[in-house]
Scaffold this active site. Sequence first.
Site: not given
Length: 650
Positions: A2, A50-51, A53, A76-77, A100, A291, A364
Site C-alpha cells: 500500500c 490499498r493493494l 493481498i 507492508g505485511e 494483519d 527477462i 532473492g
Amino acid sequence: MCGIVGIVDTRSKRDIDRSLLHTMNESQHHRGPDEGGLHTEPGVGLGHRRLSIIDLSSGQQPLFNEDHSVVVVYNGEIYNYVELMAELVELGHTFRTHCDTEVIVHAWEQWGEACVDSFRGMFGFALWDRNKETLFLARDRLGVKPLFYSMLPDGMFIFGSELKSLLAYPGMQRDIDPRAVEDYFAFGYVPEPKTIYKNAFKLPPGHTLTIRFGQPLPQSKQFWDVPFAPHAPMSEQDAGAELIERLREAVRIRLVAEVPLGAFLSGGVDSSAVVAMMSGLMNEPVNTCSISFNDPAFDESKYASQVAAQYKTRHHTDMVDKDDYSLLDTLAELYDEPYADSSAIPTYRVCQLAKKRVTVALSGDGGDENLAGYRRYKYAMAEDRVRSTMPAGFRKPVFGMLGRYYPKADWAPRVFRAKTTFEALSRDLVEGYFHGVSIMPDRVREQLFSAKFRSDLQGYRAIDVMRGHAAASPTDDPLSMIQYLDMKTYLPGDILTKVDRASMAHALEVRVPLLDHKLVEWISGLPSSIKLKGSQGKYIFKKSLEAHLPDDILYRDKMGFAVPIGNWFRGPLRQRVRDALLGPTLAETGIFDTAFLREMVEQHESGRRDYSAPLWTLLMFEAFLRKELHGDGAEAARTQRAFERPLEVI
C-alpha cells in the site's frame, strides 16, 4: 502492499484540508489501486491506498480499534500476525477482521512503542492515539518499506510512503541539501536519513518516531540492529543444514496470500534458492518470471530456464532489448530524487512482466549482503590483509603517493590498473571500502564540483556517512564490518529502493525472505570464514544448496543485472548526454565545473576513459532537475537560489 500519507498539526489542532490530503494520497495511487481511504479529525489527517493481498473483503484503512481512539495507516505485511492475533485475544482484545493491519492497533494498546519488537515482516506505518495525543511512526528493521516525513515551519508534520506525496503539499520546502548532492555523487543514491531536500527525511530502517502534541519533534529511536553476535561453535555441515531450514521457514511464512503469487527467477544463486524452497512448500507449480536480453553478454535467462525446468515451474520470460533506454525520464518520475543505479531499467521490466501473472512475487534480494556474495568483499579483504602487514605510518604516505601519481588507465588490462588499489591501500578499512564502492571517488568529485559548491559543503564529505555507521557497528571483524556498512547504506538506499519503486509502479508486492530479520540475525552470527572462504563468496550458502541446485548455477561467475550504458553513451545516447551535461540545466545550478563536465564527455566518447557510471549519475541528476524545475522560469530561479544558500549545519 500500500501507500500511506498523513498531515498532523502538532501545535493547535487546526482542521486538516481533506482535499489536500486526498491529493497527497492520490499521488501514490499506483501503490494501492484497489481502494483508498481517508480519516480526518481535529489536527489529524490520515490517508491510505490499498493493494489487497490478505483478507480481501475487509481490512480497509484507515483502521481503528473498538472505540475509534486508535487509528492506523500501514504499508507492508506482518507475517506472524496470526500468532500475534491469538496472543492478543488471550489478553482480552477483540478483532473485527482477519487482516494483519488490525494486529498493529491492538499491539499498540497492549505494548505501546514496544509493539514493533513483536512484528515479523516488512512495514512502514503511522498510528494516531487520540487519548495520548500521540503519533507513532515505524519502519521495518531492514528498510524493505519506505517512509518519508517533514516538519514544516508552521508546525504541520507530513509523511508518506514516497517523497512525491510530501511534494504534493504546497507548504513543503524544496531547498536542495548540498550534503545530499555530495552523497549522491559518491553513492549513486541519497542514503538514509537524508533526502535530496533539506527539510525532508527518510525514517531509517529499524527506527520509530514518536510525536506528542505540543512538543518539539524528537530524534528517531532505533529499536533493532544487526547483532553480529557469534554462535556457539558448529560444524560446516550443521551450519549449512540449519541455514536451509531457516531459509525454508522464512519462505514459508511469505506464501500467505489471497491473490496469485510467484517469484522472480534470474538464474542466480539467491533467486534460485528461493524458488527451490517454494517448490518444496507449495502444492502447485511456482509461477516464475525472468527477462532475457538480446545480447548474450548480458543474458542469463538460460540459467533461469534450467532452474525452472528442474522444479517444473510455470515459467515466463520476456525479451528486453539491451538498448532499452526509453525509461530514463520515467525513472526520474519514479524515484522523486536522484537515483543512479542503471539496473533500475531491467528491474522495472521484470516487475512489469511479473504483474501480468501475479500480484505477489518473492525475490532473492539481500543474499549478497547477508552472505558476502559481492566480488568487492573479496577485493576489500585482500586489501585489508595487505594493510595489516605494514604500519600505517609507512603505508599511508607510500601508497598515497603511488595513488596520486599512477596514471588512470581504464583502457589497459586489469593488471595495469593499479591506481584504485594504491589509493585504497593508503586508507583504513572503512575509507578504503568507501573508496571502492563510490560512483565517483574523492579525486573525481573534487574536480566535478565548482569551487563555490565545495565551499558550501563546509568540509562535509560523503565518507562521513560510513564513518557514522562504523562507529555504531556491533562488530570489528573486517568482513562483518563492511557487510554492516552495506546493510546500512547500499541495501536500503539502493537495492530495496529500486525494488520498492519498480514493483509499486506496477502495483506488485515483492517479499524478500533472505531479509527476514530472524534469518539475518542468525546469519550475522556465522563466522566470516564460512561466508567468504578464499575467493568463494556465499561459501556456506552454496555448499548447503548443493543438494538443491546444480553446480553450474551455484558456482558460475556472477553476472548481475547490467545494462550497456558505456556503449549507449558512445552511440545512441551520445547526443542526449551532450545536451544534458553541457546544457543549461546543470550549468545554472552553480554546482559543477563545466570544463570538467566537457572533459568527461569528450574523454568517454573517445574511449580514453570509461566514465560510464559518472555520466549516468549526472544524466539522472539532470533528469531530476528538469522534473523539479518543470520548465518554469520562476521555479528555476527559486531552485537555483536554493543551491546558492550557504549550508546550514544541523
